[in-house]
Design a protein around this motif. Sequence first.
Motif, PDB file in Angstrom:
ATOM      1  N   UNK A  70       0.874  -1.308   0.020  1.00 21.80           N
ATOM      2  CA  UNK A  70       0.038   0.087   0.119  1.00 21.80           C
ATOM      3  C   UNK A  70       0.825   1.243  -0.145  1.00 21.80           C
ATOM      4  N   UNK A  71       1.977   1.283  -0.340  1.00 24.49           N
ATOM      5  CA  UNK A  71       2.928   2.446  -0.032  1.00 24.49           C
ATOM      6  C   UNK A  71       2.868   2.960  -1.613  1.00 24.49           C
ATOM      7  N   UNK A  72       2.696   4.425  -1.480  1.00 20.55           N
ATOM      8  CA  UNK A  72       2.688   5.223  -2.786  1.00 20.55           C
ATOM      9  C   UNK A  72       4.208   5.348  -3.193  1.00 20.55           C
ATOM     10  N   UNK A  73       4.578   5.216  -4.251  1.00 22.66           N
ATOM     11  CA  UNK A  73       6.093   5.078  -4.845  1.00 22.66           C
ATOM     12  C   UNK A  73       6.495   5.974  -6.115  1.00 22.66           C
ATOM     13  N   UNK A  74       7.270   6.923  -5.798  1.00 23.34           N
ATOM     14  CA  UNK A  74       7.809   7.594  -7.041  1.00 23.34           C
ATOM     15  C   UNK A  74       9.085   6.866  -7.484  1.00 23.34           C
ATOM     16  N   UNK A  75       9.094   6.604  -8.758  1.00 23.61           N
ATOM     17  CA  UNK A  75      10.215   5.902  -9.224  1.00 23.61           C
ATOM     18  C   UNK A  75      10.986   7.029 -10.392  1.00 23.61           C
ATOM     19  N   UNK A  76      12.457   6.975  -9.986  1.00 21.66           N
ATOM     20  CA  UNK A  76      13.094   7.797 -11.011  1.00 21.66           C
ATOM     21  C   UNK A  76      14.331   7.064 -11.245  1.00 21.66           C
ATOM     22  N   UNK A  77      14.705   7.371 -12.646  1.00 23.58           N
ATOM     23  CA  UNK A  77      15.372   6.684 -13.445  1.00 23.58           C
ATOM     24  C   UNK A  77      16.424   7.424 -14.264  1.00 23.58           C
ATOM     25  N   UNK A  78      17.669   6.802 -14.282  1.00 24.78           N
ATOM     26  CA  UNK A  78      18.694   7.441 -14.804  1.00 24.78           C
ATOM     27  C   UNK A  78      19.693   6.488 -15.661  1.00 24.78           C
ATOM     28  N   UNK A  79      20.051   6.914 -16.963  1.00 25.28           N
ATOM     29  CA  UNK A  79      21.029   5.730 -17.665  1.00 25.28           C
ATOM     30  C   UNK A  79      22.573   6.446 -17.382  1.00 25.28           C
ATOM     31  N   UNK A  80      22.305   7.665 -16.552  1.00 30.63           N
ATOM     32  CA  UNK A  80      23.817   8.602 -16.658  1.00 30.63           C
ATOM     33  C   UNK A  80      24.282   8.641 -15.044  1.00 30.63           C
ATOM     34  N   UNK A  81      24.503   9.699 -14.534  1.00 25.50           N
ATOM     35  CA  UNK A  81      25.075   9.911 -13.202  1.00 25.50           C
ATOM     36  C   UNK A  81      24.192  10.603 -12.166  1.00 25.50           C
ATOM     37  N   UNK A  82      23.122  10.806 -12.640  1.00 32.16           N
ATOM     38  CA  UNK A  82      22.312  11.910 -11.591  1.00 32.16           C
ATOM     39  C   UNK A  82      20.780  11.267 -11.633  1.00 32.16           C
ATOM     40  N   UNK A  83      20.307  11.757 -10.476  1.00 27.92           N
ATOM     41  CA  UNK A  83      18.975  11.406 -10.078  1.00 27.92           C
ATOM     42  C   UNK A  83      18.230  12.780  -9.632  1.00 27.92           C
ATOM     43  N   UNK A  84      17.073  12.803  -9.769  1.00 22.88           N
ATOM     44  CA  UNK A  84      16.450  14.173  -9.245  1.00 22.88           C
ATOM     45  C   UNK A  84      15.328  13.964  -8.184  1.00 22.88           C
ATOM     46  N   UNK A  85      15.228  14.583  -7.571  1.00 22.24           N
ATOM     47  CA  UNK A  85      14.068  14.791  -6.325  1.00 22.24           C
ATOM     48  C   UNK A  85      13.174  16.034  -6.439  1.00 22.24           C
ATOM     49  N   UNK A  86      11.938  15.628  -6.309  1.00 21.20           N
ATOM     50  CA  UNK A  86      10.963  17.079  -6.366  1.00 21.20           C
ATOM     51  C   UNK A  86      11.230  18.073  -5.375  1.00 21.20           C
ATOM     52  N   UNK A  87      11.042  19.363  -5.897  1.00 20.76           N
ATOM     53  CA  UNK A  87      11.267  20.652  -4.957  1.00 20.76           C
ATOM     54  C   UNK A  87       9.880  20.747  -4.036  1.00 20.76           C
ATOM     55  N   UNK A  88       8.945  20.664  -4.821  1.00 26.63           N
ATOM     56  CA  UNK A  88       7.480  21.104  -4.238  1.00 26.63           C
ATOM     57  C   UNK A  88       6.548  20.198  -3.543  1.00 26.63           C
ATOM     58  N   UNK A  89       7.026  18.738  -3.356  1.00 22.38           N
ATOM     59  CA  UNK A  89       6.410  17.666  -2.746  1.00 22.38           C
ATOM     60  C   UNK A  89       7.278  16.630  -2.433  1.00 22.38           C
ATOM     61  N   UNK A  90       6.971  15.973  -1.381  1.00 25.49           N
ATOM     62  CA  UNK A  90       7.562  14.929  -0.767  1.00 25.49           C
ATOM     63  C   UNK A  90       6.971  13.616  -1.070  1.00 25.49           C
ATOM     64  N   UNK A  91       7.430  12.624  -2.159  1.00 27.43           N
ATOM     65  CA  UNK A  91       6.923  11.251  -2.395  1.00 27.43           C
ATOM     66  C   UNK A  91       6.743  10.645  -1.035  1.00 27.43           C
ATOM     67  N   UNK A  92       5.810   9.631  -0.987  1.00 27.77           N
ATOM     68  CA  UNK A  92       5.942   8.796   0.314  1.00 27.77           C
ATOM     69  C   UNK A  92       7.186   7.892   0.347  1.00 27.77           C
ATOM     70  N   UNK A  93       7.132   7.132  -0.819  1.00 28.03           N
ATOM     71  CA  UNK A  93       8.324   6.328  -1.012  1.00 28.03           C
ATOM     72  C   UNK A  93       8.860   6.533  -2.494  1.00 28.03           C
ATOM     73  N   UNK A  94      10.279   6.527  -2.403  1.00 31.93           N
ATOM     74  CA  UNK A  94      11.213   7.072  -3.631  1.00 31.93           C
ATOM     75  C   UNK A  94      12.051   5.466  -4.082  1.00 31.93           C
ATOM     76  N   UNK A  95      11.995   5.536  -5.306  1.00 34.75           N
ATOM     77  CA  UNK A  95      12.909   4.096  -5.734  1.00 34.75           C
ATOM     78  C   UNK A  95      13.609   4.750  -6.920  1.00 34.75           C
ATOM     79  N   UNK A  96      14.996   5.034  -6.562  1.00 36.98           N
ATOM     80  CA  UNK A  96      15.980   5.666  -7.584  1.00 36.98           C
ATOM     81  C   UNK A  96      16.746   4.659  -7.998  1.00 36.98           C
ATOM     82  N   UNK A  97      16.691   4.257  -9.689  1.00 41.73           N
ATOM     83  CA  UNK A  97      17.602   3.156  -9.941  1.00 41.73           C
ATOM     84  C   UNK A  97      18.468   3.714 -11.059  1.00 41.73           C
ATOM     85  N   UNK A  98      19.261   3.296 -11.263  1.00 32.51           N
ATOM     86  CA  UNK A  98      20.422   3.570 -12.376  1.00 32.51           C
ATOM     87  C   UNK A  98      20.416   2.190 -13.358  1.00 32.51           C
TER      88      UNK A  98
END
Length: 154
Positions: A70-98
Amino acid sequence: MDPSHELKIKQALEGLFGAVAQLQQVYPGKPFTLDGRLVGDIGEVVASLAYQLTLNEGLTRHHDAVCDIGRNVQIKTTFGTTLTFPVHHVPDYYLGIRMNRDGTFEEVYNGPGHLIQAQLAGRRPTRTGLHGGLMAMLKRINATVPDSDRIPRR
């Protein structure tokens, strides 16, 4: 990840990167990077195959998926060397993958969004609405996230 899905992703990525290489040869002044929506969509599919989560239909605001508990998840992906995180909201859960070119990936961060936000509290807002250059910080915080606060793997 299901081996047949893994193979199909690997073959599709080989085709994409082959096309990019051809374009770079013809127009050497352009990088033809695979970024933006395409990379995000690839990452979301790969995450849904590797983690216990279900993708939201279409484009949804702030979160891309819901994990099986039941956790809401924001997924961020890169093929490079940086990932981003939103300024104006905080995701419940964050999954960052390269992502790697062969379809495999490295988990950079898997946990609550508020842990990242706490580290970014002193940063000024950006015009893009995204904090960037977070790879080292995300890896450092990820090492401290308890297993109970992670999105489980399949």
